[in-house]
Write a protein that holds these residues in place. Structure first.
Motif, mmCIF file in Angstrom:
data_model
loop_
_atom_site.group_PDB
_atom_site.id
_atom_site.type_symbol
_atom_site.label_atom_id
_atom_site.label_comp_id
_atom_site.label_asym_id
_atom_site.label_seq_id
_atom_site.Cartn_x
_atom_site.Cartn_y
_atom_site.Cartn_z
ATOM 1 N N ASP A 121 1.034 -1.005 -0.382
ATOM 2 C CA ASP A 121 -0.490 -0.065 0.044
ATOM 3 C C ASP A 121 1.070 1.581 0.330
ATOM 4 O O ASP A 121 0.232 2.035 -0.138
ATOM 5 C CB ASP A 121 -0.753 -0.245 0.743
ATOM 6 C CG ASP A 121 -1.817 -0.726 1.040
ATOM 7 O OD1 ASP A 121 -2.061 -1.252 0.044
ATOM 8 O OD2 ASP A 121 -2.724 -1.100 2.540
ATOM 9 N N LYS A 122 2.021 1.111 0.715
ATOM 10 C CA LYS A 122 2.397 2.768 1.300
ATOM 11 C C LYS A 122 4.547 2.454 0.277
ATOM 12 O O LYS A 122 5.026 3.627 0.240
ATOM 13 C CB LYS A 122 3.031 2.636 2.178
ATOM 14 C CG LYS A 122 1.535 2.571 3.152
ATOM 15 C CD LYS A 122 0.676 4.051 3.090
ATOM 16 C CE LYS A 122 -0.122 4.294 3.989
ATOM 17 N NZ LYS A 122 -0.832 5.781 3.827
ATOM 18 N N GLY A 123 4.556 1.450 -0.310
ATOM 19 C CA GLY A 123 5.422 1.326 -1.023
ATOM 20 C C GLY A 123 5.823 0.054 -2.223
ATOM 21 O O GLY A 123 5.046 -0.101 -2.852
ATOM 22 N N VAL A 124 7.664 -0.438 -2.283
ATOM 23 C CA VAL A 124 7.725 -1.270 -3.711
ATOM 24 C C VAL A 124 8.571 -2.455 -2.872
ATOM 25 O O VAL A 124 9.848 -1.479 -1.932
ATOM 26 C CB VAL A 124 7.989 -0.702 -4.812
ATOM 27 C CG1 VAL A 124 9.655 0.136 -3.977
ATOM 28 C CG2 VAL A 124 7.928 -1.601 -5.625
ATOM 29 N N SER A 125 8.165 -3.187 -2.766
ATOM 30 C CA SER A 125 8.983 -4.406 -2.235
ATOM 31 C C SER A 125 9.862 -5.423 -3.211
ATOM 32 O O SER A 125 9.418 -5.354 -3.996
ATOM 33 C CB SER A 125 8.208 -5.511 -1.356
ATOM 34 O OG SER A 125 7.369 -5.722 -2.587
ATOM 35 N N VAL A 126 11.246 -5.065 -2.356
ATOM 36 C CA VAL A 126 12.203 -5.982 -3.246
ATOM 37 C C VAL A 126 12.647 -6.335 -2.618
ATOM 38 O O VAL A 126 13.594 -7.103 -2.014
ATOM 39 C CB VAL A 126 14.034 -4.601 -3.969
ATOM 40 C CG1 VAL A 126 14.438 -5.386 -4.288
ATOM 41 C CG2 VAL A 126 12.719 -3.612 -4.554
ATOM 42 N N TRP A 127 12.762 -8.007 -3.470
ATOM 43 C CA TRP A 127 12.785 -9.064 -2.862
ATOM 44 C C TRP A 127 14.883 -9.220 -3.252
ATOM 45 O O TRP A 127 15.066 -9.417 -4.753
ATOM 46 C CB TRP A 127 12.773 -10.539 -2.521
ATOM 47 C CG TRP A 127 13.369 -11.753 -2.496
ATOM 48 C CD1 TRP A 127 13.998 -11.884 -1.974
ATOM 49 C CD2 TRP A 127 12.965 -13.437 -3.358
ATOM 50 N NE1 TRP A 127 14.148 -13.269 -1.718
ATOM 51 C CE2 TRP A 127 14.152 -13.831 -3.168
ATOM 52 C CE3 TRP A 127 12.553 -13.979 -4.136
ATOM 53 C CZ2 TRP A 127 13.683 -15.900 -2.758
ATOM 54 C CZ3 TRP A 127 12.391 -14.707 -4.791
ATOM 55 C CH2 TRP A 127 12.491 -15.799 -3.560
ATOM 56 N N LEU A 128 15.957 -9.537 -2.696
ATOM 57 C CA LEU A 128 17.082 -9.501 -2.874
ATOM 58 C C LEU A 128 17.408 -11.292 -2.367
ATOM 59 O O LEU A 128 17.272 -11.830 -1.522
ATOM 60 C CB LEU A 128 18.033 -9.090 -2.107
ATOM 61 C CG LEU A 128 17.886 -7.622 -2.041
ATOM 62 C CD1 LEU A 128 19.179 -7.112 -1.262
ATOM 63 C CD2 LEU A 128 18.160 -6.567 -3.078
ATOM 64 N N SER A 129 16.747 -12.313 -3.541
ATOM 65 C CA SER A 129 17.461 -13.687 -3.398
ATOM 66 C C SER A 129 18.560 -13.816 -3.835
ATOM 67 O O SER A 129 19.637 -13.580 -4.462
ATOM 68 C CB SER A 129 16.244 -13.894 -4.314
ATOM 69 O OG SER A 129 16.854 -13.655 -6.145
ATOM 70 N N ALA A 130 19.013 -15.131 -2.324
ATOM 71 C CA ALA A 130 20.768 -15.312 -2.690
ATOM 72 C C ALA A 130 20.017 -17.075 -2.304
ATOM 73 O O ALA A 130 19.422 -17.648 -1.307
ATOM 74 C CB ALA A 130 21.145 -14.320 -1.908
ATOM 75 N N ASP A 131 21.361 -17.557 -2.833
ATOM 76 C CA ASP A 131 21.722 -19.224 -3.086
ATOM 77 C C ASP A 131 21.591 -19.792 -1.524
ATOM 78 O O ASP A 131 22.359 -18.760 -1.051
ATOM 79 C CB ASP A 131 21.812 -19.998 -4.058
ATOM 80 C CG ASP A 131 23.513 -19.411 -4.001
ATOM 81 O OD1 ASP A 131 23.982 -19.420 -3.317
ATOM 82 O OD2 ASP A 131 23.460 -19.478 -5.393
ATOM 83 N N LEU A 132 21.856 -20.733 -1.445
ATOM 84 C CA LEU A 132 21.923 -21.168 0.214
ATOM 85 C C LEU A 132 23.460 -20.831 0.667
ATOM 86 O O LEU A 132 23.415 -20.630 1.888
ATOM 87 C CB LEU A 132 21.773 -22.943 0.574
ATOM 88 C CG LEU A 132 22.275 -23.103 1.923
ATOM 89 C CD1 LEU A 132 21.240 -22.541 2.363
ATOM 90 C CD2 LEU A 132 21.719 -24.707 2.079
#
Length: 180
Positions: A98-109
């Protein structure tokens, strides 16, 4: 040409994904404040996160996390780094959407493990087999993190500056986040 951030960028992902380091650099590049929600919680509680977990438990911590996130999303656009569990709560995902934008920093194990294995500041990894715990957390959380608006893979060997640039490029391609 000056690019202006219209919404707060909320970095989500596992511990060790680079949210704080990349977020600090991204905020510098965009000329906006950087805020770490975990630091805000610690400042408000006058205790470290491990101390909060030990004394009050995870449920108490998660409630404070939502309060802090809600307060920070009310302010001027900035870059927020969240704790690894913040995005798991549906209420938090709704607030962010609702208020922002989400950014997933994905990384492997392997990448995550290399980054967190020598730190004792991760209460959820205080187990007999912390690598297995990290693997289990990653497996349980990836589907939720994938609900983020934007995904930027974080690979070992990629500089913080390059990661921040990749996030900025992804934000520029996403509607209604940045303007010239």
């Amino acid at each position: 040409m000056v690019t202006r951030l219209k919404k707060t960028v909320v970095l989500v992902g596992m511990m060790g994904a680079g949210k704080t380091a990349v977020g600090t650099q991204l905020a510098r590049q965009l000329g906006v404040p950087f805020v770490d929600t975990d630091h805000e919680i610690e400042a408000a509680a006058h205790r470290t996160i491990p101390e909060i977990f030990a004394r009050d438990g995870e449920e108490f911590f998660r409630a404070r996390e939502t309060q802090v996130l809600e307060r920070l999303l009310q302010g001027a656009p900035s870059v927020l780094s969240t704790g690894g569990g913040a995005f798991l709560a549906e209420a938090n995902r709704d607030l962010i959407r609702d208020k922002g934008v989400s950014v997933w920093l994905s990384a492997d194990l392997d990448t995550l493990w290399q980054r967190v294995r020598n730190r004792n500041t991760r209460p959820l990894l205080r187990t007999p087999n912390p690598r297995r715990t990290l693997a289990d957390l990653l497996a349980a959380r990836e589907g939720i993190y994938a609900q983020a608006c934007i995904t930027v893979p974080s690979k070992r060997g990629t500089s913080v500056e390059r990661m921040a640039q990749r996030v900025q490029e992804a934000l520029a391609a996403y509607p209604d986040v940045m303007e010239d």
